[in-house]
Design a protein around this motif. Sequence first.
Motif, PDB file in Angstrom:
ATOM      1  N   LYS A  77      34.798  58.716  39.085  1.00 12.89           N
ATOM      2  CA  LYS A  77      33.796  57.648  39.200  1.00 12.89           C
ATOM      3  C   LYS A  77      34.289  56.394  38.472  1.00 12.89           C
ATOM      4  O   LYS A  77      33.570  55.778  37.682  1.00 12.89           O
ATOM      5  CB  LYS A  77      32.445  58.102  38.690  1.00 12.89           C
ATOM      6  N   THR A  78      35.508  56.040  38.777  1.00 15.13           N
ATOM      7  CA  THR A  78      36.158  54.907  38.114  1.00 15.13           C
ATOM      8  C   THR A  78      36.736  53.967  39.163  1.00 15.13           C
ATOM      9  O   THR A  78      37.294  54.417  40.168  1.00 15.13           O
ATOM     10  CB  THR A  78      37.263  55.399  37.174  1.00 15.13           C
ATOM     11  N   VAL A  79      36.583  52.689  38.914  1.00 11.73           N
ATOM     12  CA  VAL A  79      37.159  51.654  39.759  1.00 11.73           C
ATOM     13  C   VAL A  79      38.202  50.901  38.945  1.00 11.73           C
ATOM     14  O   VAL A  79      38.014  50.661  37.752  1.00 11.73           O
ATOM     15  CB  VAL A  79      36.078  50.687  40.262  1.00 11.73           C
ATOM     16  N   TYR A  80      39.277  50.542  39.614  1.00 11.15           N
ATOM     17  CA  TYR A  80      40.385  49.855  38.959  1.00 11.15           C
ATOM     18  C   TYR A  80      40.595  48.483  39.600  1.00 11.15           C
ATOM     19  O   TYR A  80      40.437  48.321  40.807  1.00 11.15           O
ATOM     20  CB  TYR A  80      41.671  50.671  39.094  1.00 11.15           C
ATOM     21  N   LEU A  81      40.959  47.528  38.777  1.00 11.98           N
ATOM     22  CA  LEU A  81      41.363  46.216  39.274  1.00 11.98           C
ATOM     23  C   LEU A  81      42.779  45.969  38.775  1.00 11.98           C
ATOM     24  O   LEU A  81      42.999  45.757  37.580  1.00 11.98           O
ATOM     25  CB  LEU A  81      40.422  45.124  38.774  1.00 11.98           C
ATOM     26  N   GLN A  82      43.731  46.052  39.684  1.00 14.89           N
ATOM     27  CA  GLN A  82      45.119  45.784  39.352  1.00 14.89           C
ATOM     28  C   GLN A  82      45.383  44.304  39.559  1.00 14.89           C
ATOM     29  O   GLN A  82      45.210  43.790  40.669  1.00 14.89           O
ATOM     30  CB  GLN A  82      46.061  46.611  40.223  1.00 14.89           C
ATOM     31  N   MET A  83      45.785  43.630  38.500  1.00 14.65           N
ATOM     32  CA  MET A  83      45.984  42.185  38.548  1.00 14.65           C
ATOM     33  C   MET A  83      47.457  41.886  38.328  1.00 14.65           C
ATOM     34  O   MET A  83      47.996  42.169  37.255  1.00 14.65           O
ATOM     35  CB  MET A  83      45.132  41.505  37.475  1.00 14.65           C
ATOM     36  N   ASN A  84      48.097  41.333  39.332  1.00 16.69           N
ATOM     37  CA  ASN A  84      49.511  40.963  39.269  1.00 16.69           C
ATOM     38  C   ASN A  84      49.669  39.458  39.379  1.00 16.69           C
ATOM     39  O   ASN A  84      48.739  38.758  39.790  1.00 16.69           O
ATOM     40  CB  ASN A  84      50.279  41.650  40.400  1.00 16.69           C
ATOM     41  N   SER A  85      50.838  38.985  39.014  1.00 21.33           N
ATOM     42  CA  SER A  85      51.146  37.552  39.094  1.00 21.33           C
ATOM     43  C   SER A  85      50.038  36.720  38.460  1.00 21.33           C
ATOM     44  O   SER A  85      49.564  35.734  39.028  1.00 21.33           O
ATOM     45  CB  SER A  85      51.350  37.133  40.554  1.00 21.33           C
ATOM     46  N   LEU A  86      49.643  37.124  37.273  1.00 22.09           N
ATOM     47  CA  LEU A  86      48.525  36.460  36.610  1.00 22.09           C
ATOM     48  C   LEU A  86      48.855  35.018  36.274  1.00 22.09           C
ATOM     49  O   LEU A  86      50.000  34.669  35.945  1.00 22.09           O
ATOM     50  CB  LEU A  86      48.137  37.234  35.364  1.00 22.09           C
ATOM     51  N   LYS A  87      47.815  34.194  36.338  1.00 19.38           N
ATOM     52  CA  LYS A  87      47.921  32.764  36.060  1.00 19.38           C
ATOM     53  C   LYS A  87      46.994  32.410  34.906  1.00 19.38           C
ATOM     54  O   LYS A  87      45.988  33.106  34.679  1.00 19.38           O
ATOM     55  CB  LYS A  87      47.510  31.962  37.299  1.00 19.38           C
ATOM     56  N   PRO A  88      47.274  31.328  34.205  1.00 19.84           N
ATOM     57  CA  PRO A  88      46.368  30.923  33.124  1.00 19.84           C
ATOM     58  C   PRO A  88      44.930  30.736  33.613  1.00 19.84           C
ATOM     59  O   PRO A  88      43.986  31.036  32.852  1.00 19.84           O
ATOM     60  CB  PRO A  88      46.971  29.601  32.650  1.00 19.84           C
ATOM     61  N   GLU A  89      44.738  30.319  34.829  1.00 21.16           N
ATOM     62  CA  GLU A  89      43.379  30.131  35.349  1.00 21.16           C
ATOM     63  C   GLU A  89      42.642  31.442  35.612  1.00 21.16           C
ATOM     64  O   GLU A  89      41.455  31.435  35.938  1.00 21.16           O
ATOM     65  CB  GLU A  89      43.392  29.270  36.619  1.00 21.16           C
ATOM     66  N   ASP A  90      43.332  32.569  35.471  1.00 15.51           N
ATOM     67  CA  ASP A  90      42.666  33.873  35.562  1.00 15.51           C
ATOM     68  C   ASP A  90      42.019  34.264  34.243  1.00 15.51           C
ATOM     69  O   ASP A  90      41.312  35.280  34.169  1.00 15.51           O
ATOM     70  CB  ASP A  90      43.669  34.963  35.960  1.00 15.51           C
ATOM     71  N   THR A  91      42.242  33.487  33.211  1.00 14.47           N
ATOM     72  CA  THR A  91      41.654  33.772  31.903  1.00 14.47           C
ATOM     73  C   THR A  91      40.138  33.724  31.978  1.00 14.47           C
ATOM     74  O   THR A  91      39.550  32.749  32.441  1.00 14.47           O
ATOM     75  CB  THR A  91      42.150  32.751  30.862  1.00 14.47           C
ATOM     76  N   ALA A  92      39.507  34.820  31.553  1.00 12.91           N
ATOM     77  CA  ALA A  92      38.048  34.935  31.623  1.00 12.91           C
ATOM     78  C   ALA A  92      37.639  36.274  31.037  1.00 12.91           C
ATOM     79  O   ALA A  92      38.490  37.133  30.765  1.00 12.91           O
ATOM     80  CB  ALA A  92      37.558  34.847  33.067  1.00 12.91           C
ATOM     81  N   VAL A  93      36.336  36.427  30.864  1.00  8.65           N
ATOM     82  CA  VAL A  93      35.783  37.754  30.613  1.00  8.65           C
ATOM     83  C   VAL A  93      35.511  38.381  31.976  1.00  8.65           C
ATOM     84  O   VAL A  93      34.866  37.767  32.827  1.00  8.65           O
ATOM     85  CB  VAL A  93      34.490  37.691  29.785  1.00  8.65           C
ATOM     86  N   TYR A  94      36.028  39.576  32.169  1.00  7.65           N
ATOM     87  CA  TYR A  94      35.874  40.282  33.434  1.00  7.65           C
ATOM     88  C   TYR A  94      34.797  41.349  33.291  1.00  7.65           C
ATOM     89  O   TYR A  94      34.799  42.134  32.341  1.00  7.65           O
ATOM     90  CB  TYR A  94      37.198  40.918  33.843  1.00  7.65           C
ATOM     91  N   TYR A  95      33.889  41.371  34.250  1.00 11.96           N
ATOM     92  CA  TYR A  95      32.774  42.307  34.254  1.00 11.96           C
ATOM     93  C   TYR A  95      32.826  43.164  35.517  1.00 11.96           C
ATOM     94  O   TYR A  95      33.088  42.645  36.603  1.00 11.96           O
ATOM     95  CB  TYR A  95      31.441  41.567  34.257  1.00 11.96           C
ATOM     96  N   CYS A  96      32.545  44.434  35.365  1.00 12.91           N
ATOM     97  CA  CYS A  96      32.309  45.234  36.553  1.00 12.91           C
ATOM     98  C   CYS A  96      30.805  45.400  36.732  1.00 12.91           C
ATOM     99  O   CYS A  96      30.028  45.299  35.769  1.00 12.91           O
ATOM    100  CB  CYS A  96      33.015  46.580  36.500  1.00 12.91           C
ATOM    101  N   ALA A  97      30.416  45.611  37.958  1.00  8.87           N
ATOM    102  CA  ALA A  97      29.008  45.718  38.301  1.00  8.87           C
ATOM    103  C   ALA A  97      28.854  46.672  39.468  1.00  8.87           C
ATOM    104  O   ALA A  97      29.793  46.872  40.249  1.00  8.87           O
ATOM    105  CB  ALA A  97      28.447  44.345  38.659  1.00  8.87           C
TER     106      ALA A  97
END
Length: 127
Positions: A77-97
């Motif tokens: 019961k787990t969801v994953y977010l794989q983030m590649n090629s990250l950019k400075p504009e991806d900076t944030a607090v990430y929430y799952c819902a």
Amino acid sequence: QVQLVESGGGLVQAGGSLRLSCAASGRTFGEYVMGWFRQAPGKEREFVAAIRWIGGTTYFADSVKGRFTISRDNAKKTVYLQMNSLKPEDTAVYYCAVNTIYLNAQALAVANRYDYWGQGTQVTVSS
């Protein structure tokens, strides 16, 4: 009630990768949509990606298409977010819902359509 716990955030250099996890517990429903949103300082919460628990159809914001993937592990019961090629504009607090009834493709990108939220995990991408 559904409880969500995110993990996996951190500091990474531009071009790097991170994988976020969101573990769900508590009452479960069939027509889950699990989504990831993010919120940068001074900005509104924005949709990042979502996945249907049944069938696994995925959806992405244009800003992350081709760089992020979303997947699920039904047994955990787990969801994953794989983030590649990250950019400075991806900076944030990430929430799952999670939303526990059916949402169409437009509705699942709307934050206030989700019933339960995690506490958030910080992702910082340095240039």
